[in-house]
Design a protein around this motif. Structure first.
Motif, mmCIF file in Angstrom:
data_model
loop_
_atom_site.group_PDB
_atom_site.id
_atom_site.type_symbol
_atom_site.label_atom_id
_atom_site.label_comp_id
_atom_site.label_asym_id
_atom_site.label_seq_id
_atom_site.Cartn_x
_atom_site.Cartn_y
_atom_site.Cartn_z
ATOM 1 N N SER A 280 1.450 4.441 23.268
ATOM 2 C CA SER A 280 2.199 3.460 23.930
ATOM 3 C C SER A 280 3.692 3.627 23.818
ATOM 4 O O SER A 280 4.472 3.202 24.897
ATOM 5 N N ASN A 284 4.674 2.903 27.891
ATOM 6 C CA ASN A 284 5.639 1.584 28.025
ATOM 7 C C ASN A 284 6.843 1.788 28.299
ATOM 8 O O ASN A 284 7.934 1.063 28.508
ATOM 9 N N SER A 285 7.479 3.051 28.390
ATOM 10 C CA SER A 285 8.792 3.722 28.478
ATOM 11 C C SER A 285 9.034 3.156 30.120
ATOM 12 O O SER A 285 8.178 3.520 31.101
ATOM 13 N N THR A 286 10.329 2.793 30.283
ATOM 14 C CA THR A 286 10.954 2.525 31.838
ATOM 15 C C THR A 286 11.629 3.848 32.083
ATOM 16 O O THR A 286 11.996 4.014 33.234
ATOM 17 N N ASN A 414 14.140 1.742 25.759
ATOM 18 C CA ASN A 414 14.157 0.829 26.841
ATOM 19 C C ASN A 414 15.332 -0.399 26.510
ATOM 20 O O ASN A 414 15.172 -1.417 26.268
#
Length: 447
Positions: A280, A284-286, A414
């Motif tokens: 996750s 989910n990292s930008t 994030n």
């Protein structure tokens, strides 16, 4: 009373019958017994004559009414061949005629090499799920370490990988590619197997080890089973270290188009969190996780060579840890790089340490500063100084130490502050494995 001899009666009866035939016309009436003997002799003679006549005229029998049916009940034997060999040949032809013809099948195309997918890179049928694991899509073998069926020429491999999709495959779960750059074996493999257990279809594993390594293959249930790629010798601080990293990225890009994040690890790495947390965190990292900073002094700017100008200027020169996490787009840029990597291979030598400068500088040149988190996800202890980080033995692995590694610092994720900054740690000696296996269920949430 007398006893009759049947044999004698048999031989005497016919002459008596013949005599009776000649005398019966003019002789006086005979006793009843004599008449019976004459009748029997006459019937026997007529039967013999009829039998001889029938046996001597088979052609005539065929012409008689019903003669065509004689073969149904009394089939005549086949005529003997002129020579024995002709009879054998005829028997073989008859056997071949009665045998069903062999089934003619179109020849299928030759199967691809073991472990080769539609893109030509090593794939093989996935092993059955081990106990406790759900079945799911998973890439299979990438190599046996021999390079059979796989491109082991770096230039060809990079050119092919550069054409791979830059975005993860749509409609399939995204995967994390774990790239292990090792010297020999993987002493922490039992811990990693517990980390991966139950999450098949969400990760892939690739191992680059010394080509001289001939250790035993991990067991079939292991995540490392037959996951070695064709490898070449790697020297510490040499450009060959970067070549190995690019080799791992290229195989991961080509092998599975669902690979979305690419994490570089070593044989002394350990995970600090369970797989769902790591997965996750990465997906989910930008941002990508790669150190890229400007460091004055001899170990930073002092390693820059003016001969790299104007492609790389002194202001663009960067340094950072080699342990990275890249997204698929940046990984594709790295393998497609035909400008900066040749420059580093030519001018970054001796005390330059290309593995600490190539990717940080490449990221600084190719992407805006906001694209990277400017930090590594691997915790390493450099507090002792020197060219190598500290190593940890078995007795230094404690519950308190692991808890501090998991949440003892703060960082930004994030755009928000968090204490989950390091997902992995190194360098742990092989004798510390038993401690990790003991503490993993209690501290790290798996095993």
């Amino acid at each position: 009373m007398c006893t009759k001899n049947p044999k004698q009666q048999e031989h005497v009866a016919p002459p008596m019958a013949l005599a009776g035939i000649g005398l019966g016309l003019g002789a006086a009436p005979c006793p009843v017994r004599t008449k019976l003997l004459l009748c029997a002799a006459l019937g026997f003679a007529l039967g013999v004559v009829a039998t001889v006549s029938l046996m001597g005229s088979s052609a005539a029998a065929a012409a008689l009414p019903g003669g065509a049916l004689a073969g149904l009940f009394f089939p005549s034997p086949p005529a003997a061949p002129a020579n024995p060999s002709a009879g054998v040949g005829h028997a073989q032809q008859t056997q071949e005629a009665t045998r069903p013809p062999p089934m003619i099948r179109s020849q299928p195309p030759p199967p691809p090499p073991v472990g080769t997918g539609s893109n030509g890179i090593s794939r093989a049928p996935p092993p059955p799920p081990t106990a406790g694991e759900e079945a799911g899509p998973r890439t299979a073998d990438v190599s046996r370490g021999s390079g059979s069926g796989i491109i082991d020429n770096d230039d060809e491999l990079m050119a092919l990988a550069a054409s791979a999709p830059r975005e993860p495959a749509a409609g399939a779960p995204k995967k994390v590619a774990f790239l292990f750059l090792t010297r020999w074996d993987l002493p922490m493999a039992p811990l990693w197997d517990k980390f991966f257990a139950g999450h098949r279809g969400l990760y892939t594993v690739y191992v680059h080890s010394d080509p001289a390594f001939n250790g035993s293959e991990p067991e079939e249930g292991s995540a490392f089973h037959r996951r070695r790629i064709p490898s070449k010798e790697v020297k510490w601080g040499h450009i060959s270290m970067v070549e190995a990293e690019r080799r791992l990225l290229a195989h991961a890009l080509l092998d599975d188009h669902s690979n979305a994040r690419f994490v570089l690890l070593s044989e002394s790495h350990v995970p600090l969190f369970d797989f769902p947390t790591v997965y996750s965190y990465l997906l989910n990292s930008t941002e990508v996780f790669l150190e890229s900073y400007d460091q004055p002094g001899a170990t930073g700017r002092g390693r820059y060579s003016r001969r790299m100008s104007p492609l790389v200027t002194a202001a663009q020169w960067r340094k950072g840890s080699q342990w990275f996490d890249l997204d698929r787009g940046l990984a594709a840029d790295v393998v497609a790089d035909a400008v900066y990597f040749p420059l580093f291979r030519r001018f970054c030598r001796r005390s330059c340490y290309a593995d600490e400068h190539y990717l940080p500088t490449f990221l600084n040149v190719r992407r805006p500063p906001s694209a990277g988190a400017n930090r590594s996800l691997t915790w390493v202890d450099w507090s002792h100084g020197g060219p190598h980080p500290a190593r940890f033995t078995r007795m230094e692995v404690t519950v308190d130490f692991l808890r501090w590694l998991r949440g003892g610092t703060t960082c930004t994720y994030n755009g928000r502050t968090t204490t989950v900054c390091f997902l992995f740690a190194r360098k742990f000696l092989p004798n510390s494995l038993t401690r990790f296996l003991r503490f993993a269920p209690k501290v790290m949430g798996f095993g």
